[in-house]
Design an enzyme around this catalytic site. Structure first.
Site, PDB file in Angstrom:
ATOM      1  N   PRO A 192       0.825  -1.188   0.000  1.00  0.00           N
ATOM      2  CA  PRO A 192       0.000   0.000   0.000  1.00  0.00           C
ATOM      3  C   PRO A 192       0.862   1.242   0.000  1.00  0.00           C
ATOM      4  CG  PRO A 192      -0.333  -1.387   1.945  1.00  0.00           C
ATOM      5  CD  PRO A 192       0.966  -1.727   1.335  1.00  0.00           C
ATOM      6  N   GLU A 193       0.716   2.009  -1.039  1.00  0.00           N
ATOM      7  CA  GLU A 193       1.329   3.323  -1.080  1.00  0.00           C
ATOM      8  C   GLU A 193       0.212   4.315  -0.762  1.00  0.00           C
ATOM      9  OE1 GLU A 193       3.903   3.770  -4.528  1.00  0.00           O
ATOM     10  OE2 GLU A 193       4.032   1.601  -4.716  1.00  0.00           O
TER      11      GLU A 193
END
Length: 271
Positions: free
Chosen positions: A2-3
């Site tokens: 997850p960015e």
DNA sequence: AAGTGGACCTGCTAGC
DNA sequence: TGCTAGCAGGTCCACT
């Protein structure tokens, strides 16, 4: 995994539904990156406030303090009616009157930590070194250029570090440099002001576009409804080593910088 | 101080 | 088919 876009998409998918709900149960599974920092029972009967995001962290306010959450490399959150039998990778459940918030994280690089506030305690410690938010109006070419001038690492590593601007992880740092036409190996302090202007603009645009299409689902990312993202379908370079650049016909290369893979087009990304 | 490399942990895939 | 090495979206820490 997850960015910033995936974290933001996750936040948007459950924040409104959990706000105002009261905590009725807490279940802790295997240890995550950091200890919870309080007795699970201490969270009971507290009401959840408006969930916010800082970089790749989520802040879930409670009546007394709140929970700082991070999804690490493989984490995702589900909210609502979850399986009553937790799976082997379900390591934290916050049961509320509005549904259960469940963290699933096979690699356990993620975290859920109680902090007395988002500006003190553990939260302050974790958030202190983070750079500016990419959607903050103060983040522009001048800001980026000034920060890059102080660094000698490659521009790719400078972006990944998160101390200049938060949110662009490996996928979006690669994509932003591609769209800006900048070779990821370029030394930070050699980026000209015009290129910094362009880079700041594309960082914002790439992250905003990714949020719009639900983030990137390379393997296991899902928002709190269980929906996959679609940005990976329109990535120009990430994960495309050996294929042809859509812009110039060059070949996409994969190199390693700071132990992380970088993808770029040797034809249209210049130092 | 900034830069570098390793550590954390598990699952999947490519290749033999 | 079955094993193994290599790789994965992120940080943090110790060391130079």
């Amino acid at each position: 995994m997850p960015e910033l876009p995936e974290v933001e998409v996750t936040r948007l998918s459950f924040a409104a539904r959990i706000e105002g709900a009261r905590v009725t149960g807490v279940r802790v599974g295997k240890p995550l990156r950091w200890p919870l920092g309080c007795a699970p029972e201490a969270l009971l009967a507290q009401t959840v406030g408006a969930v916010t995001r800082r970089g790749k962290y989520l802040w879930l306010p409670l009546d007394r303090g709140g929970l700082l959450m991070h999804l690490g490399m493989s984490g995702s959150l589900a909210f609502g009616d979850v399986d009553p039998v937790p799976g082997p990778h379900d390591h934290f459940d916050l049961v509320t009157t509005g549904g259960t918030l469940r963290l699933t994280d096979p690699r356990r690089f993620g975290a859920v930590v109680w902090s007395p506030s988002s500006e003190t305690g553990v939260a302050a410690k974790r958030l202190a070194r983070l750079g500016i938010e990419p959607f903050d109006p103060r983040f522009d070419g001048a800001h980026l250029h000034a920060a890059l001038r102080r660094r000698k690492v490659s521009v790719k590593q400078a972006l990944l570090g998160g101390e200049i601007v938060v949110g662009a992880g490996n996928i979006y740092a690669c994509e932003a440099l591609y769209q800006a036409g900048i070779d990821p190996r370029t030394r930070s302090d050699r980026i000209s002001r015009p290129r910094a202007d362009r880079l700041a603009a594309v960082i914002r645009a790439v992250l905003a576009r990714a949020v719009d299409v639900g983030g990137s689902t390379l393997r296991d990312f899902r928002d709190a409804h269980g929906n996959a993202g679609a940005f990976q379908l329109e990535a120009g370079v990430y994960g495309r080593a050996g294929t042809t650049c859509q812009r110039c016909g060059g070949t996409i290369r994969r190199i390693v910088q700071g132990g992380r893979a970088s993808y770029f087009c040797a034809g249209c990304q210049r130092r």
